[in-house]
Design an enzyme around this catalytic site. Sequence first.
Site, PDB file in Angstrom:
ATOM      1  N   HIS A  80       0.699  -1.344  -0.145  1.00 31.74           N
ATOM      2  CA  HIS A  80      -0.119  -0.021   0.101  1.00 31.74           C
ATOM      3  C   HIS A  80       0.748   1.077   0.061  1.00 31.74           C
ATOM      4  O   HIS A  80       2.068   1.249   0.538  1.00 31.74           O
ATOM      5  CB  HIS A  80      -0.900   0.008   0.999  1.00 31.74           C
ATOM      6  N   GLU A  82       0.992   3.854   1.739  1.00 33.92           N
ATOM      7  CA  GLU A  82       1.325   4.409   3.275  1.00 33.92           C
ATOM      8  C   GLU A  82       2.513   3.421   3.739  1.00 33.92           C
ATOM      9  O   GLU A  82       3.521   4.242   4.123  1.00 33.92           O
ATOM     10  CB  GLU A  82       0.126   4.338   4.356  1.00 33.92           C
ATOM     11  N   CYS A 106      -5.746   1.693   5.368  1.00 33.77           N
ATOM     12  CA  CYS A 106      -6.318   0.400   5.916  1.00 33.77           C
ATOM     13  C   CYS A 106      -5.573   0.052   7.251  1.00 33.77           C
ATOM     14  O   CYS A 106      -4.976   0.410   7.801  1.00 33.77           O
ATOM     15  CB  CYS A 106      -6.193  -0.819   5.085  1.00 33.77           C
ATOM     16  N   CYS A 109      -1.801  -0.674   7.365  1.00 33.48           N
ATOM     17  CA  CYS A 109      -0.930   0.468   7.335  1.00 33.48           C
ATOM     18  C   CYS A 109      -1.290   1.365   8.557  1.00 33.48           C
ATOM     19  O   CYS A 109      -0.206   2.083   8.843  1.00 33.48           O
ATOM     20  CB  CYS A 109      -1.549   1.510   6.058  1.00 33.48           C
TER      21      CYS A 109
HETATM   22  O1  LIG Z   1      -4.933   2.582   2.337  1.00 35.88           O
HETATM   23  C1  LIG Z   1      -4.752   2.111   1.270  1.00 35.88           C
HETATM   24  N1  LIG Z   1      -3.761   2.212   0.650  1.00 35.88           N
HETATM   25  C2  LIG Z   1      -3.447   1.843  -0.633  1.00 35.88           C
HETATM   26  O2  LIG Z   1      -2.468   1.973  -1.266  1.00 35.88           O
HETATM   27  N2  LIG Z   1      -4.498   0.899  -0.975  1.00 35.88           N
HETATM   28  C3  LIG Z   1      -4.285   0.161  -2.432  1.00 35.88           C
HETATM   29  C4  LIG Z   1      -4.179  -1.394  -2.357  1.00 35.88           C
HETATM   30  C5  LIG Z   1      -4.887  -1.647  -3.801  1.00 35.88           C
HETATM   31  O3  LIG Z   1      -3.919  -1.711  -4.632  1.00 35.88           O
HETATM   32  C6  LIG Z   1      -5.946  -0.570  -4.067  1.00 35.88           C
HETATM   33  C7  LIG Z   1      -7.182  -1.150  -3.575  1.00 35.88           C
HETATM   34  O4  LIG Z   1      -8.009  -1.599  -4.791  1.00 35.88           O
HETATM   35  P1  LIG Z   1      -9.564  -1.889  -4.965  1.00 35.88           P
HETATM   36  O5  LIG Z   1     -10.245  -0.416  -4.777  1.00 35.88           O
HETATM   37  O6  LIG Z   1      -9.712  -2.290  -6.199  1.00 35.88           O
HETATM   38  O7  LIG Z   1     -10.005  -2.954  -3.607  1.00 35.88           O
HETATM   39  O8  LIG Z   1      -5.451   0.393  -3.255  1.00 35.88           O
HETATM   40  C8  LIG Z   1      -5.458   0.679  -0.321  1.00 35.88           C
HETATM   41  C9  LIG Z   1      -5.917   1.246   0.753  1.00 35.88           C
HETATM   42  C10 LIG Z   1      -7.202   1.011   1.590  1.00 35.88           C
HETATM   43  O9  LIG Z   1      -7.749  -0.032   1.683  1.00 35.88           O
HETATM   44 ZN   LIG Z   2      -3.046  -0.289   3.885  1.00 32.75          ZN
END
Ligand SMILES: O=c1[nH]c(=O)n([C@H]2C[C@H](O)[C@@H](COP(=O)(O)O)O2)cc1CO
Ligand SMILES: [Zn+2]
Length: 162
Positions: A80, A82, A106, A109
């Site tokens: 992710h 973060e 999430c 993170c």
């Molecule tokens: O805080 C976050 N940071 C982050 O980088 N992500 C990323 C993970 C995935 O590549 C994408 C989420 O994919 P989707 O919306 O298709 O479920 O975003 C997702 C979150 C929250 O879920």
């Molecule tokens: Zn995350």
Amino acid sequence: MSDKRENYISWDEYFMGVAMLSGMRSKDPSTQVGCCIVSPENKILSMGYNGLPRGCSDDEFPWAREGEDPLETKYVYTVHSELNAILNYSGGSLAGSKLYVSLFPCNECCKAIIQSGIVEVIFDSDKYADEPSTIASKKMMDAAGVRYYQYHRSNRQITIRV
Ligand SMILES: O=c1[nH]c(=O)n([C@H]2C[C@H](O)[C@@H](COP(=O)(O)O)O2)cc1CO
Ligand SMILES: [Zn+2]
């Protein structure tokens, strides 16, 4: 009377803009997330976006959201934004810093945010507010005293020609 230019971007527009620009590097076809970590003196310390770990090819690993086998989805592989921004920092401690992110963090993170000493989270989208992972994040940040608030969009259009 000063001749200072007046329509410069604010600190919040600058840091959220940098976070969003960083997110534009993401290869995720559905959600691109960008993050920018800032010191108490408003210095940018680190940036990140959601992507695969080093050595894992963007062209070989899956970007699917769904699949019969979890190993065919992106969820088990992506780092992710973060966490990438936290791990990208090589300057020492992030204690006391602020984190700008285009999507609410999430729970995983969130744990890294708390443990690295980040004290404030400024997020843009909260599109997964009803998911257990987001609710868990808010519970943990409340308990740990990490402040979080939604970015107030100015709706300023920022155009960069590169
Ligand atoms: O805080 C976050 N940071 C982050 O980088 N992500 C990323 C993970 C995935 O590549 C994408 C989420 O994919 P989707 O919306 O298709 O479920 O975003 C997702 C979150 C929250 O879920
Ligand atoms: Zn995350």
